[in-house]
Design an enzyme around this catalytic site. Sequence first.
Site, PDB file in Angstrom:
ATOM      1  CD  GLN A 159      -1.203   0.022   3.720  1.00  0.00           C
ATOM      2  OE1 GLN A 159      -1.489  -1.022   4.167  1.00  0.00           O
ATOM      3  NE2 GLN A 159      -1.365   1.269   4.386  1.00  0.00           N
ATOM      4  CG  HIS A 298      -3.208  -2.507   9.419  1.00  0.00           C
ATOM      5  ND1 HIS A 298      -2.914  -1.531   8.181  1.00  0.00           N
ATOM      6  CD2 HIS A 298      -2.374  -3.486   9.184  1.00  0.00           C
ATOM      7  CE1 HIS A 298      -2.294  -2.064   7.574  1.00  0.00           C
ATOM      8  NE2 HIS A 298      -1.990  -3.423   8.029  1.00  0.00           N
ATOM      9  CG  ASN A 318       0.276  -5.974   6.705  1.00  0.00           C
ATOM     10  OD1 ASN A 318      -0.608  -5.091   6.392  1.00  0.00           O
ATOM     11  ND2 ASN A 318       1.311  -5.627   7.948  1.00  0.00           N
TER      12      ASN A 318
END
Length: 381
Positions: A159, A298, A318
């Site tokens: 990201q 998150h 993740n």
Amino acid sequence: MAAGKLLVFFLVLLFAVVHRAGRIGVEAVQLDDSIVGYSPEDLNSEERLMDLFQSWMRKHEKSYESVSEMNQRFAIFKDNLRYIHSHNVQESTPSYSLGLNNLADLTHEEFKTRYLGTKPPRRSENKVRKTENFIYGDVDAPASIDWRSKGAVTAIKNQGACGSCWAFSTTGSVEGINAISTGELVALSEQQLVDCDTEYDSGCDGGLMDNAFNYIIENGGIDTEADYPYTATDGTCQTTQNVVSIDDYADVPENNETALLQAVSVQPVSIAIEASGRDFQHYVTGVFTGKCGTDLDHGVLLVGYGTTAGYKHWIVKNSWGTSWGQKGYILMQRLGAVKKSGLCGINMMASYPIKTGPNPGSADALTPRLRADQEASWASS
């Protein structure tokens, strides 16, 4: 490479040559992410630490705009390294190790600001609550499952310095159910969610997976990552194609590890956790059992669960690249009845997409929302 970065590169190279010329016979430092092999003398030697920093820079392809910035990052790197070393050499062997991953030149505050963004609201604050859709209550969950080995998980993504974790969590679970339903694993567009899902979500400033599921449903689908690539910045919504669609979504009952196990045994599941701890920043391997609370900040993806070294754990995908954690993944301890909310609040806000129908048949059709926008534009012109 920019001229400034090129100059810094040559200055660093010149420093390294001169530095080593004065240290004939001393072996080059090999980068050991865990730092276990380093003595207190090593960690107090500026020469050894500079060698290590330069090795780390090469491994992670880091460059800085100026010598001043490089020195600033070196100071942060040293502070993080000593913290990592302190954790890894405890008398009681920890279940997980910290190390010099790709975030080792960031202060803890920088890490939280860049990679977590605005925390998503608790589901109880969201106007839509869909636990009544949970249909997996009778599922007999196996002892372990890993959706990566079943072809339902795309490669690790990154990201960048954008708080778009919610978008990656959303696409991950939609990619999973689509692969399970159709037999085809297709990487989907996080950037479309960042740019277009703006009614309730805020792009790089944070969002919520349930809202993103609603967007995909109302929009008639979502585009591929290849056609609408990620930029790690907020952008303007572009014309998209409906490639993969979902029909609904459901929320896993809150604070219920058994229900979460049942859901993950059927498909990958979107979750929110508190990931702002310093140990989380520097995690590299093992079953994470570190201190963390339930201030959810998150979005990540549950892709399975199992047992390692006697620890029951979740397998979490993740979105910080393959240089973080276990090639982008983290194993997080399952706490069972010890704590209903789970480690880092993992049991608190889980949801998953529901797919019952086929994907859109016309790949080049405008999405319903953009078609309506276009028709309104034509009407006003």
